[in-house]
Design a protein around this motif. Sequence first.
Motif, mmCIF file in Angstrom:
data_model
loop_
_atom_site.group_PDB
_atom_site.id
_atom_site.type_symbol
_atom_site.label_atom_id
_atom_site.label_comp_id
_atom_site.label_asym_id
_atom_site.label_seq_id
_atom_site.Cartn_x
_atom_site.Cartn_y
_atom_site.Cartn_z
ATOM 1 N N PHE A 217 -10.181 9.941 -4.847
ATOM 2 C CA PHE A 217 -11.469 10.199 -4.493
ATOM 3 C C PHE A 217 -11.201 7.997 -5.420
ATOM 4 C CE2 PHE A 217 -11.860 14.128 -5.103
ATOM 5 C CZ PHE A 217 -12.341 14.454 -4.328
ATOM 6 N N PRO A 218 -11.684 7.430 -4.574
ATOM 7 C CA PRO A 218 -11.522 5.549 -5.101
ATOM 8 C C PRO A 218 -12.058 5.656 -5.797
ATOM 9 C CG PRO A 218 -9.486 5.925 -3.256
ATOM 10 C CD PRO A 218 -10.282 7.056 -3.382
ATOM 11 N N ASP A 219 -13.323 5.517 -5.747
ATOM 12 C CA ASP A 219 -14.440 4.492 -5.805
ATOM 13 C C ASP A 219 -15.584 6.027 -6.516
ATOM 14 O OD1 ASP A 219 -13.589 2.999 -4.655
ATOM 15 O OD2 ASP A 219 -14.718 3.386 -2.632
ATOM 16 N N LEU A 220 -14.875 7.049 -7.122
ATOM 17 C CA LEU A 220 -15.488 7.956 -7.909
ATOM 18 C C LEU A 220 -16.031 7.151 -9.211
ATOM 19 C CD1 LEU A 220 -15.621 10.527 -8.999
ATOM 20 C CD2 LEU A 220 -13.677 10.681 -10.444
ATOM 21 N N ARG A 221 -15.714 6.248 -9.795
ATOM 22 C CA ARG A 221 -16.246 5.462 -11.417
ATOM 23 C C ARG A 221 -17.279 4.942 -10.520
ATOM 24 N NH1 ARG A 221 -12.602 1.875 -14.355
ATOM 25 N NH2 ARG A 221 -11.743 1.845 -12.157
ATOM 26 N N ALA A 222 -16.931 4.155 -9.668
ATOM 27 C CA ALA A 222 -17.881 3.114 -9.278
ATOM 28 C C ALA A 222 -19.540 4.001 -8.693
ATOM 29 C CB ALA A 222 -17.717 2.341 -8.150
ATOM 30 N N LYS A 223 -18.998 4.901 -7.962
ATOM 31 C CA LYS A 223 -20.231 6.232 -7.181
ATOM 32 C C LYS A 223 -21.017 7.101 -8.668
ATOM 33 C CE LYS A 223 -17.627 6.943 -3.313
ATOM 34 N NZ LYS A 223 -16.851 7.952 -1.907
ATOM 35 N N THR A 224 -19.890 7.326 -9.987
ATOM 36 C CA THR A 224 -20.593 7.803 -10.672
ATOM 37 C C THR A 224 -21.279 6.866 -12.248
ATOM 38 O OG1 THR A 224 -18.731 9.649 -11.330
ATOM 39 C CG2 THR A 224 -20.702 9.194 -12.685
ATOM 40 N N MET A 225 -21.539 5.736 -11.061
ATOM 41 C CA MET A 225 -22.092 5.288 -12.533
ATOM 42 C C MET A 225 -23.603 4.238 -11.009
ATOM 43 S SD MET A 225 -23.492 2.615 -14.582
ATOM 44 C CE MET A 225 -21.905 2.409 -15.569
ATOM 45 N N GLY A 226 -23.333 4.273 -9.833
ATOM 46 C CA GLY A 226 -24.379 4.060 -8.668
ATOM 47 C C GLY A 226 -25.492 5.443 -9.205
ATOM 48 N N ALA A 227 -25.057 7.103 -9.445
ATOM 49 C CA ALA A 227 -25.358 8.115 -9.190
ATOM 50 C C ALA A 227 -26.326 7.694 -10.821
ATOM 51 C CB ALA A 227 -24.659 9.228 -9.034
ATOM 52 N N LEU A 228 -25.846 7.544 -11.708
ATOM 53 C CA LEU A 228 -26.521 7.122 -12.813
ATOM 54 C C LEU A 228 -27.862 6.531 -12.801
ATOM 55 C CD1 LEU A 228 -23.637 6.685 -15.774
ATOM 56 C CD2 LEU A 228 -25.728 8.796 -15.087
ATOM 57 N N GLN A 229 -27.720 5.112 -12.146
ATOM 58 C CA GLN A 229 -29.199 4.895 -12.065
ATOM 59 C C GLN A 229 -29.726 4.860 -10.997
ATOM 60 O OE1 GLN A 229 -26.153 0.946 -11.169
ATOM 61 N NE2 GLN A 229 -26.587 0.524 -13.336
ATOM 62 N N ARG A 230 -29.257 5.310 -10.185
ATOM 63 C CA ARG A 230 -29.786 5.516 -8.860
ATOM 64 C C ARG A 230 -30.924 6.857 -9.334
ATOM 65 N NH1 ARG A 230 -25.863 5.043 -5.610
ATOM 66 N NH2 ARG A 230 -24.500 6.662 -4.977
ATOM 67 N N ALA A 231 -30.183 7.663 -10.484
ATOM 68 C CA ALA A 231 -30.932 9.152 -10.792
ATOM 69 C C ALA A 231 -32.140 8.458 -12.137
ATOM 70 C CB ALA A 231 -30.249 10.013 -10.787
ATOM 71 N N HIS A 232 -32.052 7.245 -12.669
ATOM 72 C CA HIS A 232 -32.466 6.899 -13.874
ATOM 73 C C HIS A 232 -31.630 8.102 -14.849
ATOM 74 C CE1 HIS A 232 -34.250 4.252 -11.688
ATOM 75 N NE2 HIS A 232 -34.999 4.422 -10.064
ATOM 76 N N LEU A 233 -30.493 8.278 -14.679
ATOM 77 C CA LEU A 233 -30.858 9.159 -16.062
ATOM 78 C C LEU A 233 -30.605 8.896 -16.800
ATOM 79 C CD1 LEU A 233 -29.374 12.646 -16.182
ATOM 80 C CD2 LEU A 233 -27.402 11.998 -15.890
#
Length: 236
Positions: A217-233
Amino acid sequence: MQKILGEMRAAMERYEMVAPGDRVAVGVSGGKDSLVLLTALAKLRAFYPQPFEVVALTVDPCFGGVQTDYTPVESLCRELGVEYRLRRSRLGEIIFEERKESNPCSLCARMRRGILHNMAKEAGCNKLALGHHFDDAVQTFYMNLFYGGKLGCFSPKSYLSRKDLWLIRPLVFTEESAVRSAARRHALPVVKSACPVDGATSRQDTAGLIAELEQRFPDLRAKTMGALQRAHLDNW
Protein backbone atom coordinates in the motif's frame (compact mmCIF):
# COMPACT_ATOMS: atom_id res chain seq x y z
CA MET A 1 16.02 23.32 4.52
CA GLN A 2 13.77 25.60 2.43
CA LYS A 3 11.27 22.77 1.94
CA ILE A 4 11.25 22.08 5.67
CA LEU A 5 10.74 25.77 6.44
CA GLY A 6 7.73 25.79 4.11
CA GLU A 7 6.23 22.66 5.68
CA MET A 8 6.90 23.97 9.15
CA ARG A 9 5.27 27.30 8.39
CA ALA A 10 2.22 25.48 6.97
CA ALA A 11 1.86 23.40 10.14
CA MET A 12 2.34 26.40 12.40
CA GLU A 13 -0.29 28.41 10.54
CA ARG A 14 -2.80 25.57 10.24
CA TYR A 15 -2.70 24.81 13.96
CA GLU A 16 -1.98 28.38 15.13
CA MET A 17 1.13 27.26 16.98
CA VAL A 18 2.76 30.66 17.42
CA ALA A 19 1.34 34.04 18.41
CA PRO A 20 3.08 37.43 18.48
CA GLY A 21 5.47 37.77 21.40
CA ASP A 22 5.70 34.05 22.14
CA ARG A 23 8.86 32.78 23.79
CA VAL A 24 9.29 29.26 22.41
CA ALA A 25 11.43 26.66 24.17
CA VAL A 26 12.81 23.89 21.97
CA GLY A 27 13.48 20.51 23.56
CA VAL A 28 16.92 19.59 22.20
CA SER A 29 17.99 16.01 22.87
CA GLY A 30 20.91 16.25 20.47
CA GLY A 31 19.25 13.96 17.94
CA LYS A 32 18.68 14.92 14.30
CA ASP A 33 14.99 15.76 14.78
CA SER A 34 15.47 18.26 17.59
CA LEU A 35 18.51 19.87 15.94
CA VAL A 36 16.67 20.36 12.63
CA LEU A 37 13.69 21.77 14.53
CA LEU A 38 15.93 24.18 16.43
CA THR A 39 17.76 25.32 13.30
CA ALA A 40 14.57 25.76 11.29
CA LEU A 41 12.78 27.70 14.03
CA ALA A 42 15.81 29.96 14.49
CA LYS A 43 15.83 30.69 10.74
CA LEU A 44 12.07 31.15 10.60
CA ARG A 45 12.26 34.00 13.14
CA ALA A 46 13.66 36.26 10.42
CA PHE A 47 10.56 36.27 8.22
CA TYR A 48 7.64 34.68 10.09
CA PRO A 49 4.77 37.19 10.33
CA GLN A 50 4.32 36.55 14.06
CA PRO A 51 7.48 37.65 15.92
CA PHE A 52 8.72 35.12 18.48
CA GLU A 53 11.81 34.20 20.50
CA VAL A 54 13.58 30.83 20.70
CA VAL A 55 15.32 29.18 23.67
CA ALA A 56 17.01 25.76 23.47
CA LEU A 57 16.66 23.35 26.42
CA THR A 58 18.51 20.07 26.98
CA VAL A 59 17.99 17.45 29.68
CA ASP A 60 20.99 15.15 30.06
CA PRO A 61 19.83 11.72 31.37
CA CYS A 62 23.46 10.92 32.33
CA PHE A 63 23.10 7.28 31.28
CA GLY A 64 25.59 5.08 33.09
CA GLY A 65 26.36 7.97 35.42
CA VAL A 66 28.26 9.72 32.62
CA GLN A 67 27.56 13.31 31.56
CA THR A 68 27.01 13.76 27.83
CA ASP A 69 29.14 16.32 25.98
CA TYR A 70 26.74 18.87 24.50
CA THR A 71 29.47 21.38 23.63
CA PRO A 72 28.74 21.08 19.87
CA VAL A 73 25.06 21.84 20.51
CA GLU A 74 26.02 24.85 22.61
CA SER A 75 28.23 26.08 19.75
CA LEU A 76 25.36 25.67 17.27
CA CYS A 77 23.11 27.76 19.51
CA ARG A 78 25.70 30.53 19.59
CA GLU A 79 25.82 30.50 15.77
CA LEU A 80 22.02 30.66 15.60
CA GLY A 81 21.77 33.40 18.23
CA VAL A 82 19.71 31.18 20.55
CA GLU A 83 19.95 31.03 24.34
CA TYR A 84 20.96 27.54 25.50
CA ARG A 85 20.14 25.91 28.84
CA LEU A 86 21.43 22.48 29.92
CA ARG A 87 20.31 20.50 32.96
CA ARG A 88 21.98 17.33 34.18
CA SER A 89 19.64 14.72 35.70
CA ARG A 90 19.54 11.29 37.33
CA LEU A 91 17.11 9.84 34.77
CA GLY A 92 19.48 7.09 33.66
CA GLU A 93 20.22 6.01 37.22
CA ILE A 94 16.57 6.08 38.31
CA ILE A 95 15.22 4.16 35.33
CA PHE A 96 17.92 1.54 34.75
CA GLU A 97 19.55 1.10 38.16
CA GLU A 98 16.97 1.95 40.82
CA ARG A 99 13.74 0.89 39.10
CA LYS A 100 15.29 -1.55 36.61
CA GLU A 101 12.49 -0.86 34.12
CA SER A 102 11.96 -3.63 31.56
CA ASN A 103 10.14 -1.19 29.23
CA PRO A 104 11.90 2.09 30.05
CA CYS A 105 11.05 4.30 27.07
CA SER A 106 7.63 5.52 28.18
CA LEU A 107 8.74 6.35 31.72
CA CYS A 108 11.93 8.03 30.50
CA ALA A 109 9.96 10.17 28.05
CA ARG A 110 7.47 11.25 30.73
CA MET A 111 10.16 12.11 33.25
CA ARG A 112 12.28 13.97 30.71
CA ARG A 113 9.20 15.86 29.53
CA GLY A 114 8.40 16.86 33.10
CA ILE A 115 11.89 18.33 33.52
CA LEU A 116 11.55 20.16 30.19
CA HIS A 117 8.21 21.62 31.28
CA ASN A 118 9.82 23.03 34.42
CA MET A 119 12.83 24.36 32.49
CA ALA A 120 10.55 26.05 29.96
CA LYS A 121 8.64 27.87 32.70
CA GLU A 122 11.87 28.86 34.43
CA ALA A 123 13.10 30.31 31.11
CA GLY A 124 9.94 32.44 30.82
CA CYS A 125 8.59 30.45 27.86
CA ASN A 126 4.91 29.91 27.12
CA LYS A 127 5.42 27.35 24.33
CA LEU A 128 7.51 24.17 24.19
CA ALA A 129 8.35 22.87 20.70
CA LEU A 130 9.04 19.16 20.30
CA GLY A 131 10.72 17.46 17.34
CA HIS A 132 8.04 14.93 16.41
CA HIS A 133 7.69 14.70 12.63
CA PHE A 134 5.27 13.20 10.08
CA ASP A 135 6.55 9.64 10.51
CA ASP A 136 6.41 9.91 14.30
CA ALA A 137 2.72 10.80 14.06
CA VAL A 138 1.93 7.86 11.78
CA GLN A 139 3.94 5.45 13.94
CA THR A 140 2.28 6.70 17.12
CA PHE A 141 -1.15 6.11 15.62
CA TYR A 142 -0.32 2.47 14.81
CA MET A 143 1.48 1.91 18.12
CA ASN A 144 -1.64 3.03 19.97
CA LEU A 145 -3.71 0.66 17.83
CA PHE A 146 -1.41 -2.38 17.92
CA TYR A 147 -0.16 -2.14 21.50
CA GLY A 148 -2.97 -0.28 23.26
CA GLY A 149 -6.04 -1.23 21.28
CA LYS A 150 -7.13 2.38 20.88
CA LEU A 151 -7.33 5.09 18.23
CA GLY A 152 -5.15 8.02 19.12
CA CYS A 153 -2.06 10.09 18.47
CA PHE A 154 -0.25 13.03 20.00
CA SER A 155 -1.71 16.42 19.09
CA PRO A 156 -0.01 19.00 16.85
CA LYS A 157 -0.80 21.55 19.57
CA SER A 158 -1.96 20.91 23.13
CA TYR A 159 -2.31 22.84 26.37
CA LEU A 160 -0.98 21.81 29.77
CA SER A 161 -3.26 23.66 32.17
CA ARG A 162 -1.30 22.69 35.31
CA LYS A 163 1.83 24.27 33.81
CA ASP A 164 0.13 26.98 31.73
CA LEU A 165 2.25 25.77 28.82
CA TRP A 166 1.47 24.96 25.20
CA LEU A 167 3.17 21.99 23.49
CA ILE A 168 3.67 22.43 19.75
CA ARG A 169 5.09 20.11 17.09
CA PRO A 170 6.06 22.23 14.06
CA LEU A 171 7.58 19.30 12.10
CA VAL A 172 4.38 17.25 11.84
CA PHE A 173 4.16 17.82 8.06
CA THR A 174 7.83 16.92 7.46
CA GLU A 175 8.91 13.35 6.69
CA GLU A 176 11.81 11.81 8.56
CA SER A 177 13.78 11.35 5.32
CA ALA A 178 13.77 15.13 4.80
CA VAL A 179 14.86 15.72 8.40
CA ARG A 180 17.70 13.22 8.04
CA SER A 181 18.81 14.80 4.76
CA ALA A 182 18.76 18.33 6.22
CA ALA A 183 20.79 17.26 9.26
CA ARG A 184 23.40 15.74 6.96
CA ARG A 185 23.54 18.61 4.46
CA HIS A 186 23.91 21.23 7.18
CA ALA A 187 26.37 19.08 9.16
CA LEU A 188 24.35 19.50 12.35
CA PRO A 189 26.18 18.26 15.47
CA VAL A 190 24.12 15.15 16.23
CA VAL A 191 24.93 13.76 19.68
CA LYS A 192 24.82 9.94 19.79
CA SER A 193 22.42 8.67 22.41
CA ALA A 194 24.00 6.65 25.20
CA CYS A 195 20.69 5.00 26.09
CA PRO A 196 21.18 1.24 26.67
CA VAL A 197 18.08 0.39 24.60
CA ASP A 198 18.65 2.87 21.79
CA GLY A 199 17.59 1.31 18.46
CA ALA A 200 15.70 -1.59 20.07
CA THR A 201 12.24 -0.20 20.80
CA SER A 202 8.61 -0.83 19.82
CA ARG A 203 8.75 2.35 17.73
CA GLN A 204 11.51 0.87 15.57
CA ASP A 205 9.47 -2.32 15.24
CA THR A 206 6.40 -0.33 14.19
CA ALA A 207 8.42 1.69 11.66
CA GLY A 208 9.64 -1.56 10.11
CA LEU A 209 6.11 -2.93 9.88
CA ILE A 210 4.85 0.26 8.22
CA ALA A 211 7.70 0.05 5.68
CA GLU A 212 6.67 -3.53 4.86
CA LEU A 213 3.01 -2.57 4.48
CA GLU A 214 3.91 0.33 2.18
CA GLN A 215 5.34 -2.13 -0.30
CA ARG A 216 1.75 -3.29 -0.83
CA PHE A 217 0.00 0.00 0.00
CA PRO A 218 2.38 2.75 -1.26
CA ASP A 219 0.30 5.66 0.10
CA LEU A 220 -0.28 4.17 3.55
CA ARG A 221 1.49 6.90 5.54
CA ALA A 222 -0.13 9.74 3.59
CA LYS A 223 -3.55 8.11 3.90
CA THR A 224 -3.07 7.65 7.63
CA MET A 225 -2.19 11.31 8.06
CA GLY A 226 -5.19 12.29 5.95
CA ALA A 227 -7.47 10.10 8.07
CA LEU A 228 -6.15 11.70 11.27
CA GLN A 229 -6.94 15.14 9.91
CA ARG A 230 -10.35 14.31 8.44
CA ALA A 231 -11.44 12.68 11.70
CA HIS A 232 -9.96 15.53 13.75
CA LEU A 233 -8.53 12.79 15.95
CA ASP A 234 -6.77 14.32 18.98
CA ASN A 235 -7.13 17.84 17.54
CA TRP A 236 -5.71 16.98 14.14
